[in-house]
Motif scaffolding. Sequence first.
Motif, PDB file in Angstrom:
ATOM      1  N   ARG A 190       2.301 -12.318  -0.516  1.00 55.05           N
ATOM      2  CA  ARG A 190       2.858 -11.124   0.113  1.00 55.05           C
ATOM      3  C   ARG A 190       3.853 -11.554   1.176  1.00 55.05           C
ATOM      4  NH1 ARG A 190      -0.493  -6.712  -0.666  1.00 55.05           N
ATOM      5  NH2 ARG A 190       1.355  -5.539  -0.064  1.00 55.05           N
ATOM      6  N   GLU A 195       5.813 -11.008   4.881  1.00 52.19           N
ATOM      7  CA  GLU A 195       5.270 -10.791   6.223  1.00 52.19           C
ATOM      8  C   GLU A 195       5.961  -9.639   6.935  1.00 52.19           C
ATOM      9  OE1 GLU A 195       2.631 -12.294   7.355  1.00 52.19           O
ATOM     10  OE2 GLU A 195       2.479 -13.448   5.498  1.00 52.19           O
ATOM     11  N   SER A 196       6.414  -8.657   6.178  1.00 51.19           N
ATOM     12  CA  SER A 196       7.134  -7.534   6.765  1.00 51.19           C
ATOM     13  C   SER A 196       6.195  -6.625   7.541  1.00 51.19           C
ATOM     14  CB  SER A 196       7.829  -6.729   5.664  1.00 51.19           C
ATOM     15  OG  SER A 196       6.866  -6.064   4.871  1.00 51.19           O
ATOM     16  N   TRP A 197       6.784  -5.751   8.338  1.00 53.06           N
ATOM     17  CA  TRP A 197       5.983  -4.803   9.106  1.00 53.06           C
ATOM     18  C   TRP A 197       5.264  -3.824   8.169  1.00 53.06           C
ATOM     19  CZ3 TRP A 197       6.707   0.450   8.725  1.00 53.06           C
ATOM     20  CH2 TRP A 197       7.920   0.877   8.172  1.00 53.06           C
ATOM     21  N   THR A 243       3.950  -4.582   5.250  1.00 54.75           N
ATOM     22  CA  THR A 243       2.746  -5.260   4.774  1.00 54.75           C
ATOM     23  C   THR A 243       1.663  -5.236   5.847  1.00 54.75           C
ATOM     24  OG1 THR A 243       4.030  -6.704   3.305  1.00 54.75           O
ATOM     25  CG2 THR A 243       1.823  -7.447   3.937  1.00 54.75           C
ATOM     26  N   ARG A 244       2.051  -5.524   7.082  1.00 54.18           N
ATOM     27  CA  ARG A 244       1.070  -5.514   8.172  1.00 54.18           C
ATOM     28  C   ARG A 244       0.483  -4.125   8.376  1.00 54.18           C
ATOM     29  NH1 ARG A 244       5.103  -8.918  10.422  1.00 54.18           N
ATOM     30  NH2 ARG A 244       5.892  -7.204  11.705  1.00 54.18           N
ATOM     31  N   ILE A 246      -2.081  -3.385   5.584  1.00 60.77           N
ATOM     32  CA  ILE A 246      -3.360  -4.068   5.816  1.00 60.77           C
ATOM     33  C   ILE A 246      -4.166  -3.340   6.899  1.00 60.77           C
ATOM     34  CG2 ILE A 246      -4.395  -6.216   6.648  1.00 60.77           C
ATOM     35  CD1 ILE A 246      -2.024  -7.690   5.355  1.00 60.77           C
ATOM     36  N   TRP A 247      -3.488  -2.930   7.960  1.00 57.28           N
ATOM     37  CA  TRP A 247      -4.168  -2.215   9.044  1.00 57.28           C
ATOM     38  C   TRP A 247      -4.753  -0.895   8.537  1.00 57.28           C
ATOM     39  CZ3 TRP A 247      -3.278   2.535  11.481  1.00 57.28           C
ATOM     40  CH2 TRP A 247      -3.970   2.732  12.665  1.00 57.28           C
ATOM     41  N   HIS A 259      -9.431  -5.292   2.828  1.00 60.15           N
ATOM     42  CA  HIS A 259      -8.144  -5.284   2.139  1.00 60.15           C
ATOM     43  C   HIS A 259      -8.095  -6.410   1.127  1.00 60.15           C
ATOM     44  CE1 HIS A 259      -3.813  -6.410   1.657  1.00 60.15           C
ATOM     45  NE2 HIS A 259      -3.747  -5.109   1.453  1.00 60.15           N
TER      46      HIS A 259
END
Length: 395
Positions: free
Chosen positions: A243, A245-247, A249-250, A253-254, A263
């Motif tokens: 995956r 590491e873009s915002w 993606t974050r 996950i959150w 997740h």
Amino acid sequence: MYQASSTMPARLNRKQYTTSESHEHDSRQLRDRTWQIVAAKSQLSKPGDYVAINRLGIPLLIRNHDGELIAARNVCAHRQCELVELGNGNRKELKCGYHGWCYGGDGRTRKLPVAKDFPGFNREAHRLDMYPVRVVGGLVMVHLNPESIDADSSANKFDCVDGLDGWKDWSDEFARRSNDSQWGLIMNEELRFDCNWKVALEGSLEGYHLEEVHPHTFGPAPDEEHVNHMFYGSGTTLETIARNESWMTRLEIWLAHRMTGGHDPTYRHVHIFPNTTGAFQDSAGLIYQFYPLAPNRSAMIALGFGRLADRGGLVGKALAKLRGWGAAALTRRLIAEDGAIFPKVQRGMEGGNSRPRLFGRCEERLDAFHRHWMNTFDDEPISPSDTCDNRAITS
């Protein structure tokens, strides 16, 4: 990892993407020998709910008839008037708006106005054409050639007389990815492309184009060591846990942790031969099927499903709805980006270049599709020893 060890030639020639003869052949094969995804189950939840579509030359009506899903040709047996207009809705009776003929769930007439004017009327000869229906999770499927279905098959099986029953191998997975206890419908659209249906399908089977066509939505495809291709008699799969590491993606996950407590980073893409695919992630899934409209026109039914929250109460439900909306919006953007390149591929096909196309190792799933199509549906199949199975593909 890839399984191919060398470059592969494209086995379908350009005429199979451009001619009327090929279009008629493809339409007939798909109509007579494959299951069609026609609706989402949630569209037909109440008695009287219906969906009316045209699929592969057949006007089709799918209806909830007293709790049972039925499929019929959307044409009255009397004077061949369309029973309902294209679209979806709810009607108490299955009734023709021309002369008032009413039909039951078996396609036979239930009410014949002024019946005395039809002496000797034969209810078996003058009835609606009916088609087998199967439900897989949140999907409603119809087979347009009833004679190809095993007469002893139950409503939960995909037993075809000619053995072309690849859905048997994948129905459990697609049911898990679309059942209404864990997933909600977030997208239900028919999308059209100015290209042959095989062009659109092939675009979904490789990630080689991602960096060029989707630079801001997907970016580069994962490296080979982070990708696993698998090949089976009825389809192919791609899996990766790589995956960016873009915002986005974050945030995904959150949200997943807030809604479900965990997740799973796995992305899985499934191709069921010949024309059905599924793209599955922990938070959302897209199931889509391609079909021809003309030699250079095609359509795709796209059903998207978003993961429901199992924790967080009203906040969790709101987050699930927000994430579903975002996933649907991103999907539409990706499809639009693909749809912009497909007509260029079609025009290139029609340009008549005599040089053969080729596939790189990363495009080996296209080679698997070509092999399967030629061996199963083409009038001149290739040698059985040259077909795709779960062994490594070589050129």
